[in-house]
Design an enzyme around this catalytic site. Structure first.
Site, PDB file in Angstrom:
ATOM      1  N   GLY A  95      79.826 -37.884 -14.054  1.00 52.11           N
ATOM      2  CA  GLY A  95      78.961 -39.032 -13.793  1.00 52.11           C
ATOM      3  C   GLY A  95      78.770 -39.261 -12.303  1.00 52.11           C
ATOM      4  N   GLU A 102      85.908 -31.013  -9.449  1.00 52.58           N
ATOM      5  CA  GLU A 102      86.891 -31.619 -10.360  1.00 52.58           C
ATOM      6  C   GLU A 102      87.447 -30.576 -11.317  1.00 52.58           C
ATOM      7  OE1 GLU A 102      85.237 -36.206 -10.551  1.00 52.58           O
ATOM      8  OE2 GLU A 102      84.460 -34.769 -11.981  1.00 52.58           O
TER       9      GLU A 102
HETATM   10  C1  5RP Z   1      82.849 -37.945 -11.163  1.00 46.88           C
HETATM   11  C2  5RP Z   1      83.592 -38.145 -12.415  1.00 46.88           C
HETATM   12  C3  5RP Z   1      84.370 -39.407 -12.556  1.00 46.88           C
HETATM   13  O1  5RP Z   1      85.692 -39.093 -12.780  1.00 46.88           O
HETATM   14  C4  5RP Z   1      83.819 -40.166 -13.716  1.00 46.88           C
HETATM   15  O2  5RP Z   1      82.438 -40.355 -13.491  1.00 46.88           O
HETATM   16  C5  5RP Z   1      84.511 -41.496 -13.902  1.00 46.88           C
HETATM   17  O3  5RP Z   1      84.180 -42.335 -12.853  1.00 46.88           O
HETATM   18  P1  5RP Z   1      84.539 -43.871 -12.829  1.00 46.88           P
HETATM   19  O4  5RP Z   1      86.012 -43.956 -12.684  1.00 46.88           O
HETATM   20  O5  5RP Z   1      83.765 -44.404 -11.648  1.00 46.88           O
HETATM   21  O6  5RP Z   1      84.053 -44.488 -14.112  1.00 46.88           O
HETATM   22  O7  5RP Z   1      83.616 -37.341 -13.302  1.00 46.88           O
HETATM   23  O8  5RP Z   1      82.120 -36.756 -11.189  1.00 46.88           O
END
Ligand code: 5RP
Length: 224
Positions: A95, A102
């Site tokens: 997201g 990651e």
């Molecule tokens: C980023 C990610 C984040 O870990 C994921 O979007 C969760 O984010 P948040 O803690 O802001 O909800 O995958 O690429």
């Protein structure tokens, strides 16, 4: 403390002296990095690597030094967030557009811990669109290929411009729908040339820390 803060602070309990720590990305990891910085100021001795420029900048702004992945011979623990996680510990990530780094950090790490608030807990994946990182080279053909496979790709924009990742690539979000067939989507994605990585993280974490109004819950994945 809000739920993200709660789990971010809880996660530092997993970090021990001498470890190489992988910093995830996102608004939940934001609190973990703050909690880690506090521990480091109190004398915790760790090395760290990061999954994004955003997290490097945050860690450095809090006085911590972040190494390149090439400078470390291992990662003992990775603490990261998720966009969705199902009961079999399968997650969607990306997201925040950091999915490629990651996935590398999670793959190298000995121990992966996901931190999230209870809203991320789902019976089946798919309410959240699946992010995929693709090369800019011939990107329109890569997207067309995914369309032909029925993956419903949508190129991601930020501030009216095509979003560019830390790796200089683009993100497409696949509108697969709730309860999509994970294996079938994985197989289809494996056939797409020009795709760098996708945001399906299957059975990756050893522990989850879920934030709830009654406090953080630590869940162990028995299959890891
Ligand atoms: C980023 C990610 C984040 O870990 C994921 O979007 C969760 O984010 P948040 O803690 O802001 O909800 O995958 O690429």
């Amino acid at each position: 403390m809000n739920l993200k803060e709660q789990v971010g602070y809880k996660a530092v309990d997993f970090v021990k002296d001498g470890m190489v720590v992988g910093l995830g990305t996102g608004s939940t990891v934001f609190y973990f990095i703050h909690a880690l910085a506090k521990k480091v100021k109190e004398g915790l001795n760790v090395e760290m690597v990061s999954t994004s420029i955003q997290s490097i900048e945050l860690a450095e702004s809090l006085g911590m030094k972040v190494k390149n992945l090439e400078e470390v011979d291992r990662i003992d623990i990775c603490i990261d967030g998720v966009d969705e996680i199902d009961k079999d510990f399968n997650a969607i990530k990306g997201g925040g557009a950091a999915l490629f780094r990651e996935k590398i950090v999670a793959d190298i790490a000995e121990h992966v811990v996901w931190i999230y608030d209870e809203s991320k807990d789902v019976e089946k994946l798919g309410a959240f669109n699946l992010p995929v990182e693709i090369l800019p080279f011939a990107y329109n053909h890569t997207i067309r290929k995914m369309e032909e496979l029925g993956l419903k790709p949508v190129l991601r924009y930020k501030d009216d411009k095509v979003l560019v990742t830390d790796n200089g690539n683009f993100i497409v979000d696949l509108h697969l729908g709730y309860g999509f067939d994970i294996k079938s989507v994985e197989n289809k994605l494996a056939s797409v040339v020009g795709l760098v990585e996708h945001g399906l993280f299957l059975n990756t974490c050893k522990h989850c820390i879920k934030g709830t109004p009654d406090g953080p819950i630590i869940i162990e994945n028995p299959n890891k």
